[in-house]
Design an enzyme around this catalytic site. Structure first.
Site, PDB file in Angstrom:
ATOM      1  N   HIS A 246      -2.950  13.008 -35.634  1.00 54.56           N
ATOM      2  CA  HIS A 246      -3.033  13.787 -34.395  1.00 54.56           C
ATOM      3  C   HIS A 246      -3.545  15.223 -34.622  1.00 54.56           C
ATOM      4  O   HIS A 246      -4.630  15.596 -34.203  1.00 54.56           O
ATOM      5  CB  HIS A 246      -1.649  13.890 -33.742  1.00 54.56           C
ATOM      6  CG  HIS A 246      -0.979  12.590 -33.490  1.00 54.56           C
ATOM      7  ND1 HIS A 246      -1.430  11.682 -32.556  1.00 54.56           N
ATOM      8  CD2 HIS A 246       0.128  12.029 -34.041  1.00 54.56           C
ATOM      9  CE1 HIS A 246      -0.630  10.635 -32.532  1.00 54.56           C
ATOM     10  NE2 HIS A 246       0.322  10.811 -33.430  1.00 54.56           N
TER      11      HIS A 246
HETATM   12  C1  BDR Z   1       2.316  15.072 -31.663  1.00 57.29           C
HETATM   13  O1  BDR Z   1       3.731  14.978 -31.730  1.00 57.29           O
HETATM   14  C2  BDR Z   1       4.186  15.362 -32.986  1.00 57.29           C
HETATM   15  O2  BDR Z   1       5.153  14.489 -33.449  1.00 57.29           O
HETATM   16  C3  BDR Z   1       2.993  15.470 -33.890  1.00 57.29           C
HETATM   17  O3  BDR Z   1       3.164  16.513 -34.827  1.00 57.29           O
HETATM   18  C4  BDR Z   1       1.868  15.750 -32.938  1.00 57.29           C
HETATM   19  O4  BDR Z   1       1.728  17.136 -32.699  1.00 57.29           O
HETATM   20  C5  BDR Z   1       1.747  13.689 -31.459  1.00 57.29           C
HETATM   21  O5  BDR Z   1       2.217  13.139 -30.274  1.00 57.29           O
END
Ligand code: BDR
Ligand code: CA
Length: 312
Positions: A246
């Site tokens: 992500h």
């Molecule tokens: C986002 O949520 C967090 O757990 C990760 O770091 C990322 O920023 C993904 O949905």
């Protein structure tokens, strides 16, 4: 690439993928990282702040200041993600103990000070819940417009429709963890790019990708590889074999926009309680974001690996 051509702030909640983002920024000679601000999110604020400091130590960059921010969301109760990142935010992956203390200035005040000092110059990467950004905007209305661009990892939209969330059936974690803050930022009139799950699911995390990073050989790269393995172990227990990279997409978009496709869109977030709480929706009206829709997966991994190669 010696000129520091990207004045950058990173607001984050490390978090394994936040960690890879931060290390990627630190490995780039062309990034002038002005500070790291931390928020509640994947883990409580004390843990995410400790993690940011430890990562700077790992990279030999404790000269970069760390500013702790929001302990809690604007309105809702805090929500963490121990099932994805472990209770301390970075799984069981060992990191050095930080030696430089956190700065006394609150993260929201840092954002105001730095954005106002260099209007139109700074790119703000936001890879956690948006509480610090919203607090800054509430304290100084219009301040987020002073950023050159704000690149947000959050939400989920595909072809105008919501796609499955990763925290509730409809909501992505950063959006769900503080939807009221997300709403403030969407309405701030700033230059926003939105990287949602629809995009990050195109940049898959697999064992092979973890090995690719390990092969870079530096301690930073091996830490990132271990973080991806830890993440795959954890989502494996939830029945998933493939993850999504992500947060590093935010750094990649700033540094190599040619790796992405995007379109103008108007995105809102639902803040009424109920099953759609925290869901992002694309509606008609004046565009308020550049909605990132396509990514070059191999190019993003190459960018990350190349940056990690330059670190200790
Ligand atoms: C986002 O949520 C967090 O757990 C990760 O770091 C990322 O920023 C993904 O949905
Ligand atoms: Ca994050």
């Amino acid at each position: 690439m010696n000129a520091r051509s990207y004045p950058t702030l990173h607001d984050c909640d490390p978090g394994s993928d936040d960690a890879i983002t931060l290390l990627t920024l630190l490995g780039r000679l062309d990034v002038n990282l002005l500070g790291v601000s931390t928020t509640h999110g994947n883990a409580p604020l004390s843990a995410t702040t400790q993690n940011a400091r430890a990562l700077l130590k790992l990279a030999g960059r404790e000269d970069i200041p760390v500013y702790a921010g929001a302990l809690t969301p604007l309105v809702r109760e805090p929500v963490y993600a121990p099932q994805i990142h472990g209770v301390t935010g970075l799984g069981g992956v060992p990191l050095p103990s930080p030696s430089v203390p956190v700065k006394s200035e609150h993260a929201a005040l840092t954002l105001i000070r730095q954005l106002c000092a260099q209007p139109g110059e700074i790119t703000l990467l936001a890879t956690g819940p948006l509480t610090n950004l919203a607090l800054a905007e509430r304290l100084r209305p219009g301040v987020l417009k002073e950023a050159k661009q704000i690149i947000i990892m959050g939400g989920s939209l595909e072809n105008g429709a919501p796609r499955l969330g990763n925290t509730t059936p409809r909501a992505e974690f950063n959006a769900y963890a503080d939807p009221h803050a997300f709403d403030v930022v969407l309405k701030a009139g700033a230059n926003l790019a939105l990287i949602g799950l629809n995009l990050t699911r195109q940049v898959q995390v697999t064992r092979a990708r973890a090995q690719q990073l390990a092969a870079v050989g530096t301690a930073a790269a091996q830490t990132c590889s271990a973080l991806l393995d830890d993440y795959l172990d954890r989502i494996g227990k939830l029945g998933q074999t493939v993850g999504a990279l992500h947060d590093p997409c935010t750094a990649a978009l700033m540094l190599s926009p040619e790796l992405f496709d995007w379109e103008e869109a108007h995105v809102d977030i639902l803040t009424d309680s109920g099953e759609r709480f925290g869901e992002t929706v694309q509606v008609g009206g004046e565009p308020n974001v550049q909605l990132v829709t396509g990514a070059n997966e191999a190019g993003i991994y190459a960018l990350v690996a190349e940056a990690l190669r330059r670190l200790p």
